[in-house]
Design a protein around this motif. Structure first.
Motif, mmCIF file in Angstrom:
data_model
loop_
_atom_site.group_PDB
_atom_site.id
_atom_site.type_symbol
_atom_site.label_atom_id
_atom_site.label_comp_id
_atom_site.label_asym_id
_atom_site.label_seq_id
_atom_site.Cartn_x
_atom_site.Cartn_y
_atom_site.Cartn_z
ATOM 1 N N ARG A 83 -3.312 -10.328 3.956
ATOM 2 C CA ARG A 83 -4.718 -10.176 3.609
ATOM 3 C C ARG A 83 -5.344 -8.946 4.251
ATOM 4 O O ARG A 83 -6.246 -8.358 3.690
ATOM 5 N N VAL A 84 -4.892 -8.579 5.419
ATOM 6 C CA VAL A 84 -5.556 -7.479 6.093
ATOM 7 C C VAL A 84 -4.923 -6.128 5.810
ATOM 8 O O VAL A 84 -5.453 -5.109 6.212
ATOM 9 N N HIS A 85 -3.815 -6.102 5.099
ATOM 10 C CA HIS A 85 -3.142 -4.837 4.822
ATOM 11 C C HIS A 85 -2.797 -4.694 3.337
ATOM 12 O O HIS A 85 -1.750 -4.160 2.983
ATOM 13 N N LEU A 86 -3.670 -5.163 2.465
ATOM 14 C CA LEU A 86 -3.392 -5.071 1.036
ATOM 15 C C LEU A 86 -3.264 -3.628 0.564
ATOM 16 O O LEU A 86 -2.558 -3.335 -0.391
ATOM 17 N N ASP A 87 -3.962 -2.714 1.235
ATOM 18 C CA ASP A 87 -3.916 -1.314 0.821
ATOM 19 C C ASP A 87 -2.521 -0.722 0.963
ATOM 20 O O ASP A 87 -2.202 0.293 0.342
ATOM 21 N N ASN A 88 -1.694 -1.331 1.809
ATOM 22 C CA ASN A 88 -0.354 -0.793 2.043
ATOM 23 C C ASN A 88 0.703 -1.373 1.113
ATOM 24 O O ASN A 88 1.868 -0.995 1.178
ATOM 25 N N LEU A 89 0.324 -2.314 0.251
ATOM 26 C CA LEU A 89 1.293 -2.960 -0.612
ATOM 27 C C LEU A 89 1.353 -2.285 -1.976
ATOM 28 O O LEU A 89 0.324 -1.934 -2.557
ATOM 29 N N GLU A 90 2.550 -2.128 -2.476
ATOM 30 C CA GLU A 90 2.738 -1.516 -3.786
ATOM 31 C C GLU A 90 2.422 -2.524 -4.889
ATOM 32 O O GLU A 90 2.696 -3.706 -4.771
ATOM 33 N N GLY A 91 1.842 -2.052 -5.970
ATOM 34 C CA GLY A 91 1.573 -2.894 -7.125
ATOM 35 C C GLY A 91 0.340 -3.766 -7.014
ATOM 36 O O GLY A 91 0.097 -4.618 -7.864
ATOM 37 N N THR A 93 -3.516 -4.215 -7.344
ATOM 38 C CA THR A 93 -4.629 -3.566 -8.035
ATOM 39 C C THR A 93 -5.944 -3.866 -7.322
ATOM 40 O O THR A 93 -6.020 -4.734 -6.452
ATOM 41 N N GLU A 94 -6.996 -3.145 -7.715
ATOM 42 C CA GLU A 94 -8.315 -3.397 -7.141
ATOM 43 C C GLU A 94 -8.776 -4.808 -7.466
ATOM 44 O O GLU A 94 -9.441 -5.460 -6.660
ATOM 45 N N ALA A 95 -8.433 -5.285 -8.653
ATOM 46 C CA ALA A 95 -8.798 -6.655 -9.033
ATOM 47 C C ALA A 95 -8.124 -7.665 -8.114
ATOM 48 O O ALA A 95 -8.732 -8.686 -7.734
ATOM 49 N N ASP A 96 -6.863 -7.391 -7.729
ATOM 50 C CA ASP A 96 -6.151 -8.275 -6.802
ATOM 51 C C ASP A 96 -6.867 -8.321 -5.458
ATOM 52 O O ASP A 96 -7.029 -9.384 -4.856
ATOM 53 N N LYS A 97 -7.297 -7.161 -5.001
ATOM 54 C CA LYS A 97 -7.984 -7.083 -3.707
ATOM 55 C C LYS A 97 -9.297 -7.848 -3.739
ATOM 56 O O LYS A 97 -9.638 -8.565 -2.789
ATOM 57 N N THR A 103 -11.526 -15.075 -2.192
ATOM 58 C CA THR A 103 -10.910 -16.296 -1.684
ATOM 59 C C THR A 103 -11.113 -16.424 -0.178
ATOM 60 O O THR A 103 -11.448 -17.501 0.328
ATOM 61 N N THR A 104 -10.914 -15.321 0.534
ATOM 62 C CA THR A 104 -11.080 -15.330 1.986
ATOM 63 C C THR A 104 -12.511 -15.674 2.378
ATOM 64 O O THR A 104 -12.748 -16.493 3.270
#
Length: 224
Positions: A83-91, A93-97, A103-104
Motif C-alpha cells: 500500500r505504501v509503495h504502489l508507485d514502485n510497482l509495474e502495471g 494504474t492511477e485507478a488502482d491507486k 479502501t485504506t
C-alpha cells in the motif's frame, strides 16, 4: 550432515531484515514498528511537554523514519508495503491507486469510529478522516497541535504531568481543558465571536475543523 535433522525456521534475520517462509515480511514489519515505537517513547521522555522540542532535538526524530524504511526496497513489494509503495510497482494504474487509497481510508474511518478508548478529543474534532485528508492547504503549528491533541498548556494536562498544582483556568477558575480554553473561556470570547461572525455560525468541537477545511481562507482564519 549425515543423520543430523535440520529443522526449518519460520523466520530468519539476514542483514537486518526478518525474512519469513512466505516472504510477506509480516514479522519484519511488526518488529520494525515495535522498535520504532520504543525509540519514539525514549525521545518523548527527553523532550519538554509544554514548549515543544528545540531544533537540535528535532533532528533526533530523523532516526525513526530511518528505522522504519530500512531496506524498504526489499520488503515494500509484499504485505503491508504494497500500500505504501504502489508507485514502485509495474502495471499499477492511477485507478488502482485511487481504489487502494479509498479502501485504506474507509478502513481507517471504520477503526476510528469503533475506537472508544483513546484520542477521543481528537476524534471529536476530526470525526471524518476523508475531509481532513483531502485538505491540502492545512498547516500545523505548535498551538494547533495542542488544540488537536489536548496535550499542552491546559491545566488539566499540566496537572497530569505534574507541572501545575491544580486543573483550574488561571483566567476564570473553571476546569481548564481544551474544550474550555477553545470554546468556553471568557478570556477568548472576542476571538471566538470574530470567528463565528466570519463563519456565520456558532463554532463547536464538532463543526470547527469541518468548517476550516472548506477553503484556504477559512483555515487561515481558524488558526489565527
Amino acid at each position: 550432515m549425515a543423520e543430523t535433522i535440520v529443522t526449518p525456521k519460520k523466520y530468519m534475520k539476514y542483514l537486518g531484515i526478518w525474512i519469513d517462509d512466505k516472504t510477506i515480511f509480516d514479522e519484519h514489519i511488526e518488529r520494525t514498528c515495535k522498535k520504532a515505537d520504543r525509540q519514539v517513547t525514549a525521545l518523548t521522555k527527553i523532550l519538554p511537554n509544554i514548549r515543544g522540542p528545540g531544533s537540535n532535538k528535532k533532528v533526533l526524530y530523523g532516526v525513526v523514519p530511518s528505522v522504519l524504511l530500512y531496506a524498504a526496497p526489499v520488503w515494500a513489494r509484499n504485505g503491508f508495503g504494497r500500500r505504501v509503495h504502489l508507485d514502485n510497482l509495474e502495471g499499477v494504474t492511477e485507478a488502482d491507486k485511487l481504489r487502494e487509497r479509498e479502501t485504506t481510508v474507509n478502513e481507517w474511518q471504520d477503526r476510528w469510529e469503533r475506537n472508544h478508548s483513546t484520542a477521543q478529543w481528537t476524534k471529536r474534532l476530526i470525526p471524518h478522516i476523508k475531509s481532513w485528508l483531502k485538505c491540502d492547504f492545512k498547516t500545523l503549528n505548535y498551538y494547533v497541535t495542542q488544540a488537536l491533541t489536548g496535550h499542552g498548556s491546559f491545566r488539566m494536562y499540566t496537572l497530569r504531568i505534574e507541572k501545575s498544582r491544580n486543573d483550574l483556568c488561571k483566567y476564570c477558575g473553571e476546569r481548564d481543558d481544551p474544550k474550555h480554553t477553545d470554546f468556553e473561556c471568557n478570556r477568548w470570547h472576542a476571538q471566538r465571536t470574530g470567528l463565528e461572525t466570519y463563519f456565520g455560525a456558532q463554532i463547536t468541537p464538532e463543526n470547527l475543523l469541518e468548517t476550516m477545511v472548506r477553503n484556504r481562507r477559512s483555515w487561515t482564519e481558524g488558526v489565527t
